[in-house]
Design an enzyme around this catalytic site. Structure first.
Site, mmCIF file in Angstrom:
data_model
loop_
_atom_site.group_PDB
_atom_site.id
_atom_site.type_symbol
_atom_site.label_atom_id
_atom_site.label_comp_id
_atom_site.label_asym_id
_atom_site.label_seq_id
_atom_site.Cartn_x
_atom_site.Cartn_y
_atom_site.Cartn_z
ATOM 1 N N GLU A 81 55.302 -22.099 78.696
ATOM 2 C CA GLU A 81 54.068 -21.304 78.567
ATOM 3 C C GLU A 81 54.333 -19.834 78.893
ATOM 4 O O GLU A 81 54.850 -19.518 79.976
ATOM 5 C CB GLU A 81 53.000 -21.876 79.509
ATOM 6 C CG GLU A 81 51.666 -21.170 79.374
ATOM 7 C CD GLU A 81 50.553 -21.870 80.168
ATOM 8 O OE1 GLU A 81 50.585 -23.107 80.302
ATOM 9 O OE2 GLU A 81 49.660 -21.150 80.647
ATOM 10 N N LYS A 281 45.645 -26.830 87.822
ATOM 11 C CA LYS A 281 46.612 -26.781 86.714
ATOM 12 C C LYS A 281 47.386 -25.464 86.768
ATOM 13 O O LYS A 281 48.602 -25.424 86.542
ATOM 14 C CB LYS A 281 45.887 -26.946 85.373
ATOM 15 C CG LYS A 281 46.805 -27.155 84.185
ATOM 16 C CD LYS A 281 47.281 -25.874 83.533
ATOM 17 C CE LYS A 281 48.142 -26.147 82.304
ATOM 18 N NZ LYS A 281 48.689 -24.916 81.720
ATOM 19 N N ASP A 297 61.448 -34.783 90.011
ATOM 20 C CA ASP A 297 60.508 -35.630 89.280
ATOM 21 C C ASP A 297 59.126 -34.973 89.305
ATOM 22 O O ASP A 297 58.394 -35.096 90.289
ATOM 23 C CB ASP A 297 60.493 -37.015 89.953
ATOM 24 C CG ASP A 297 59.559 -37.996 89.276
ATOM 25 O OD1 ASP A 297 58.729 -37.574 88.449
ATOM 26 O OD2 ASP A 297 59.650 -39.192 89.603
ATOM 27 N N HIS A 395 47.926 -12.896 78.395
ATOM 28 C CA HIS A 395 48.453 -14.129 77.820
ATOM 29 C C HIS A 395 48.734 -13.948 76.327
ATOM 30 O O HIS A 395 49.757 -14.354 75.820
ATOM 31 C CB HIS A 395 47.427 -15.239 78.031
ATOM 32 C CG HIS A 395 47.928 -16.593 77.680
ATOM 33 N ND1 HIS A 395 48.832 -17.271 78.463
ATOM 34 C CD2 HIS A 395 47.679 -17.386 76.632
ATOM 35 C CE1 HIS A 395 49.097 -18.421 77.907
ATOM 36 N NE2 HIS A 395 48.416 -18.524 76.791
HETATM 37 C C1 MEV Z 1 46.509 -21.790 82.170
HETATM 38 O O1 MEV Z 1 47.737 -22.457 81.928
HETATM 39 C C2 MEV Z 1 46.141 -21.838 83.648
HETATM 40 C C3 MEV Z 1 44.774 -21.243 84.012
HETATM 41 O O2 MEV Z 1 43.760 -21.879 83.235
HETATM 42 C C4 MEV Z 1 44.553 -21.494 85.481
HETATM 43 C C5 MEV Z 1 43.172 -21.144 85.969
HETATM 44 O O3 MEV Z 1 42.211 -21.160 85.203
HETATM 45 O O4 MEV Z 1 43.059 -20.900 87.203
HETATM 46 C C6 MEV Z 1 44.719 -19.779 83.687
#
Ligand code: MEV
Length: 452
Positions: A81, A281, A297, A395
């Protein structure tokens, strides 16, 4: 390593970046080659899994600027990513201004579970097991002489009655095992399997499952950092630091605004599971990238992280953000961190071995501390972007490069196509193809137009 600050690293050609690693961490040509190519040959992969046909590559980058417990660390990160490595490096730079990251870990204790079925009297079987605790622990201790030699081994035995389940009540035994620098799954599973016959004798029941728990809540790692509020009055563009652009109500963001925006963003995750899943995430973007690069792992780490996030009965944020008495932003991240530096792929995979050397880690606990620090930095990068200009600007410029490549751009045309799509706010493969057709390669480079 003298410093993890390597100004201009982002702009260097790939080979020169590798040269910098030689200078910083004394990597050998073989180790650099492992980084460059992914390290694992098909022949090395063959005995690792069944039906092997090859290997699967991921980009490997370096998280810069990390100072963890006063030590400079260059952090290898394997991730597909865009923005993640730049975001972590940038936040690590801000954190340096507040002394870097402080990381602490608990003892490397894993939990092995035994499910005991068909027990006539659950209460008295529990008591009997506890009466035999010393004997069972002594038996378990002998199972892994290598771990024992390094100070690991069986630590405790806990017994629980699960009163309600789809098959009714049964007994659960937890074997607590100190696995030192191993991830520990093999040692713990072996110990549970070896103890099972004796547990059956003692309880009169039948030991059904014998397996480690990935909710490694006795093997926690916690990172914290303080970001001086004045450091927050900036925004990211690519991987660089530039003064805020004034696109917020026509003026730059103040540090206080950014700090409070980050705290409000965290509060959303603290209160709402839908937001917490995305927030966590973002943390795992950083955590997994290091876990993968070191041959550990990542499914185990993911499982432990999310189970830990739900330990109160309601899924919530793994991190916490606030402000200290000096008005600075403070952050912490605590989560299970069952990673090893011996055994498994960590000692087989050439790139994983080089990754551990690059970080100079001597213990699994040290590696765990670095990983949670990267997770905290990554969380900060996401919250900072979300609380200010939004996630898409930074991004998209990186994502646009991937779209340009997918459309067939090569060489310097990748950046040109990407930049045009970002300027047009239209990052799509069909647009990239149009731009490529409208700007033939020979006009820019003198080379013949490539087939697209
Ligand atoms: C994207 O890979 C991760 C985010 O969605 C985390 C977040 O929203 O805090 C940008």
């Amino acid at each position: 390593m003298t410093t993890s600050r390597i100004p201009g690293f982002y702009n260097l050609p790939l080979d020169e970046r590798l040269d910098k690693l030689t200078a910083a961490a004394g990597l050998t040509p073989g180790e650099l080659a492992a980084f460059r190519t992914g390290g694992l040959s098909p022949d090395q992969a063959d005995p690792m899994v069944e039906n092997a046909v090859g290997t699967f590559g991921l980009p490997l980058g370096i998280g810069l600027n990390f100072l963890v417990n006063g030590r400079e660390v260059l952090v290898p990160m394997a991730i597909e990513e865009p923005s993640v490595i730049a975001g972590a490096s940038f936040m690590a730079k801000l954190a340096r201004a507040g002394g870097g990251f402080t990381a602490v870990t608990s003892a490397p204790e894993m939990i092995g579970q035994m499910q005991v079925l068909d027990v006539a009297d659950l209460e008295s079987a529990s008591m009997s097991l506890l009466e035999h605790k010393a004997e069972l622990l002594a038996d378990a201790d002998e199972i892994d002489p290598v771990l024992k030699k390094f100070g690991g081994g069986a630590r405790d035995l806990e017994v629980r009655i699960i009163e309600e389940s789809p098959i009714g009540a049964f007994l659960v035994v937890h074997l607590i095992y100190d696995v030192r620098d191993a991830m520990g799954a093999n040692a713990v599973n072996t110990a549970c399997e070896k103890l099972a016959p004796r547990v059956e004798q003692i309880t009169g029941g039948r030991v059904h499952l014998k397996i480690l728990s990935n909710l490694a809540d006795r093997r926690l790692a916690k990172a914290s950092c303080t970001i001086p509020v004045k450091e927050l009055a900036f925004e990211t563009v690519g991987a660089g630091l530039v003064p805020a652009q004034g696109d917020h109500k026509g003026r730059p963001y103040t540090g206080e605004e950014v700090r409070d925006g980050i705290i409000a963003a965290w509060a959303f995750a603290a209160a709402d599971p839908h937001r917490a899943a995305t927030h966590n995430k973002g943390i795992m973007n950083g955590v997994d990238a290091v876990v993968i690069a070191t041959g550990n792992d990542w499914r185990a780490i993911e499982a432990g992280a999310h189970a830990y996030a739900a330990r109160s009965g309601r899924y919530t944020s793994l991190s916490a953000w606030g402000r200290d008495a000096d008005e600075n932003l403070t952050g912490t991240l605590e989560m299970p961190m069952a990673v090893g530096i011996v055994g498994g792929a960590t000692r087989v995979h050439p790139a994983a071995k080089a990754a551990l050397k690059l970080m100079g880690v001597k213990t699994a606990s040290e590696l765990a501390g670095i990983i949670v620090s990267v997770g905290l930095a990554q969380n900060l990068a996401a919250l900072r972007a979300l609380a200010t200009e939004g996630i898409q600007r930074g991004h998209m410029s990186l994502h646009a490069r991937q779209v340009a490549i997918a459309a067939g751009a090569t060489g310097d045309r990748i950046e040109k196509v990407a930049a045009q799509m970002v300027a047009e706010k239209m990052v799509r493969i069909d647009r990239a193809e149009e731009i490529l057709q409208d700007a033939p390669a020979h006009k820019e480079t003198g080379r013949p137009k490539p087939k697209i």
